[in-house]
Scaffold this motif. Structure first.
Motif, PDB file in Angstrom:
ATOM      1  N   GLY A   1       0.823  -1.367  -0.093  1.00  0.00           N
ATOM      2  CA  GLY A   1       0.180   0.128   0.017  1.00  0.00           C
ATOM      3  C   GLY A   1       0.839   1.278   0.138  1.00  0.00           C
ATOM      4  N   ASP A   2       1.881   1.152   0.605  1.00  0.00           N
ATOM      5  CA  ASP A   2       2.952   2.228   0.842  1.00  0.00           C
ATOM      6  C   ASP A   2       3.506   2.428  -0.695  1.00  0.00           C
ATOM      7  N   ILE A   3       3.892   1.495  -1.155  1.00  0.00           N
ATOM      8  CA  ILE A   3       4.507   1.585  -2.432  1.00  0.00           C
ATOM      9  C   ILE A   3       3.591   1.929  -3.520  1.00  0.00           C
ATOM     10  N   SER A   4       2.161   1.749  -3.411  1.00  0.00           N
ATOM     11  CA  SER A   4       1.192   2.021  -4.373  1.00  0.00           C
ATOM     12  C   SER A   4       1.089   3.516  -4.324  1.00  0.00           C
ATOM     13  N   ARG A   5       1.057   4.251  -2.956  1.00  0.00           N
ATOM     14  CA  ARG A   5       0.765   5.663  -2.806  1.00  0.00           C
ATOM     15  C   ARG A   5       1.868   6.496  -3.258  1.00  0.00           C
ATOM     16  N   VAL A   6       3.059   5.896  -2.972  1.00  0.00           N
ATOM     17  CA  VAL A   6       4.314   6.672  -3.742  1.00  0.00           C
ATOM     18  C   VAL A   6       4.172   6.560  -5.119  1.00  0.00           C
ATOM     19  N   ARG A   7       3.793   5.430  -5.735  1.00  0.00           N
ATOM     20  CA  ARG A   7       3.757   5.394  -7.307  1.00  0.00           C
ATOM     21  C   ARG A   7       2.599   6.559  -7.789  1.00  0.00           C
ATOM     22  N   SER A   8       1.620   6.515  -6.869  1.00  0.00           N
ATOM     23  CA  SER A   8       0.477   7.368  -7.515  1.00  0.00           C
ATOM     24  C   SER A   8       1.111   8.895  -7.598  1.00  0.00           C
ATOM     25  N   THR A   9       2.202   9.199  -6.883  1.00  0.00           N
ATOM     26  CA  THR A   9       2.349  10.632  -7.039  1.00  0.00           C
ATOM     27  C   THR A   9       3.315  10.784  -8.401  1.00  0.00           C
ATOM     28  N   MET A  10       3.790   9.736  -9.198  1.00  0.00           N
ATOM     29  CA  MET A  10       4.376   9.912 -10.300  1.00  0.00           C
ATOM     30  C   MET A  10       3.581  10.419 -11.477  1.00  0.00           C
ATOM     31  N   HIS A  11       3.869  11.072 -12.432  1.00  0.00           N
ATOM     32  CA  HIS A  11       3.112  11.364 -13.723  1.00  0.00           C
ATOM     33  C   HIS A  11       3.298  10.325 -14.666  1.00  0.00           C
TER      34      HIS A  11
END
Length: 547
Positions: free
Chosen positions: A168-178
């Motif tokens: 979940g943490d990795i997914s949230r961090v990835r969501s900040t990428m364009h």
């Protein structure tokens, strides 16, 4: 008999083991140690329990990390913090006083955050404040927090946890990428470029210099050597609607389909190309001077300049003529833009400059109108031009400072492939190396004669000086000669040049300049009959042009 004795010994061992009190000690890295207490474990101090677990109570002071602290219970529980420093009052606290029982946990707390990291956290807070005050050209694509800040926050929250970052943490961090992908269409369907203005812009890029031949060669006194100095200019024009299908008109009858059913599109028509004065191309003319345009076009709303800049004056006069900024144009002459089969003229450095200009236009005209912005490229050697639009994600990434402009050095290396400070998602993969072709939208380009280009009979070099923008001597003479004639249409025809009107605006007052621009606007749009210059304006023009 031997079997019976063995069973009795095993049972005695189990009874003794069952009576031993086990205390769990959770270290900073998340590992759990089990410490058995002696029979009189209630009188054991917490320092002796931790020493038995192999924890050095004096190691923290020797490393300069501060005193060692712990708490009774698992991490996250609100309990009293025990100070285990050499002079701490909790160092000799017994297990009975702490209420330790079989299975109780003692958690070693991590050392306090250093001052450098606290400063880093403060900078992160300032970064979040800047993001809150940031202008987002495309709010649907905006990221509330950068990838670097999100990654640091996720790592800080997972510090001390043995399992590390969760999915979940990795997914949230990835969501900040364009997510960068090819954008098929832009806000404009096509652009009409003024052929007179483009030819004049290309002529200004050619610098003629004479170098003498050696003395032995007497056949020629000199040889003309042309060099290219790349320049930049702002495009003024209008946004119009027209039919998508511009094929030959079909004969219409009463049974024909109404025109409302035909698909319409928005196009940009460039009527004037304005070059900022006093341009200083860098690296012997190999790279254009974008600073002369960015420094004056991109303004700070908090700082109102006391003196009107040349760009502000050009935008003001263009508004009186019914024009608005619709794009920008730059020239190039480096071979690396055609080193591959794609022949991409717009590189990463150019995309960043164009995105900054579009963001400022969106601030001035609004998001819907400002996004209709064109980037034109022109080969300074042969005059070949191409039109592009920047993708929405490109403009938004520049607004968030994800795309930073590359450094212009003496080598002037190709910036088609940009190295980013934060990764982006391209074709489902994370990468920090981005191809500039993904930031562009191909746009159809057609040719026409702009209303304020001076017409096809205008001199190829223009009517004003390239460096300062002042009127040429021969231009002054032509306007003065036209003022002496009774027919005022010849004067207005001479004034249908944006550079000429802008140069005259610097010589007369704003009120008189606005009246003159309104007359030129009517004449250029076809209202020639009845559009004349009154005697007061003629007198003003004679006085400023006859000096």
């Amino acid at each position: 008999m031997r079997l019976f004795v063995l069973v009795l010994s095993i049972c005695a061992a189990c009874v003794s083991a069952a009576g031993t009190t086990i205390i769990r000690v959770r270290t900073v890295d998340g590992s759990v140690l089990r410490v058995p207490l002696p029979d009189d474990g209630s009188s054991s101090t917490i320092s002796s329990i931790l020493n038995t677990a192999g924890i050095d109570l004096n190691a923290a002071d020797s490393d300069g990390k501060g005193s060692l602290k712990c708490q009774v219970g698992p991490p996250g529980r609100q309990t009293d913090v025990l100070d285990l420093s050499p002079n701490g009052k909790d160092r000799d606290t017994t297990a009975e006083e702490l209420g330790l029982k079989h299975g109780s946990m003692i958690t070693i707390l991590p050392p306090p955050m250093p001052k450098k990291k606290e400063a880093q956290v403060t900078s992160n807070v300032e970064e979040e404040d800047e993001n809150n005050n940031r202008f987002d050209p495309f709010p649907d694509l905006a990221k509330s927090i950068s990838f670097s800040a999100a990654n640091r926050r996720a790592r800080a929250l997972s510090r001390g946890v043995s399992r590390g970052m969760t999915y979940g943490d990795i997914s949230r961090v990835r969501s900040t990428m364009h997510t960068v992908e090819h954008q098929p269409t832009g806000a404009l369907n096509r652009v009409y470029v003024c052929q007179v203005g483009a030819a004049r812009f290309q002529n200004h890029c050619v610098v003629q210099s004479k170098k003498k031949k050696p003395k032995g060669n007497t056949t020629k006194k000199g040889q003309d050597l042309n060099t290219i100095e790349n320049r930049v200019a702002l495009l003024f024009g209008t946004i119009n609607k027209e039919r998508v299908d511009q094929s030959r008109k079909v004969a219409r009858t009463s049974l024909s389909t109404s025109r409302e059913d035909q698909k319409m599109c928005e196009v940009a028509k460039v009527h004037a190309i304005w070059e900022p004065p006093m341009q200083k191309p860098m690296i012997n003319g190999k790279h254009y001077d974008e600073g002369c345009l960015l420094s004056t076009y991109i303004g700070d709303s908090q700082d109102t300049p006391a003196k009107e800049t040349a760009t502000d004056r050009a935008i003001r006069v263009a508004g009186w003529l019914g024009l608005q900024p619709v794009g920008w144009i730059f020239s190039y002459a480096d071979e690396d833009r055609h080193e591959d089969g794609d022949a991409l003229p717009v590189h990463g450095r150019d995309a960043v400059v164009g995105a900054k200009l579009q963001i400022e236009t969106m601030k001035l005209k609004g998001r819907d109108e400002g996004r209709k912005f064109i980037t034109l490229t022109l080969d300074g050697r042969i005059g070949a031009a191409e039109a592009f639009q920047l993708s929405d994600v490109c403009v938004q990434m520049v607004a968030e400072n994800v795309l930073s402009p590359p450094i212009v050095d003496e080598k002037l290396q190709s910036t088609r492939f940009m190295t980013l400070k934060d990764p982006v998602v391209v074709s489902g993969e994370e990468t920090k190396r981005l191809d500039s072709v993904l930031l562009l939208v191909n746009t159809a380009m057609l040719s026409h004669v702009g209303l304020y280009s001076g017409g096809t009979n205008a001199p190829i070099g223009g009517n004003v000086k390239k460096t300062s923008g002042a009127l040429l001597g021969k231009t002054r003479k032509r306007i003065l000669a036209a003022l002496e004639k009774k027919d005022g249409s010849e004067v207005l025809s001479e004034l249908c040049d944006f550079d000429v009107v802008l140069a005259i605006d610097a010589l007369i007052g704003k009120e008189e300049s606005e009246k003159l621009c309104l007359l030129v606007r009517k004449y250029a749009r076809g209202q020639k009959k009845g559009t004349v210059i009154n005697e007061q304006l003629k007198l003003t023009l004679r006085s400023v042009l006859g000096e």
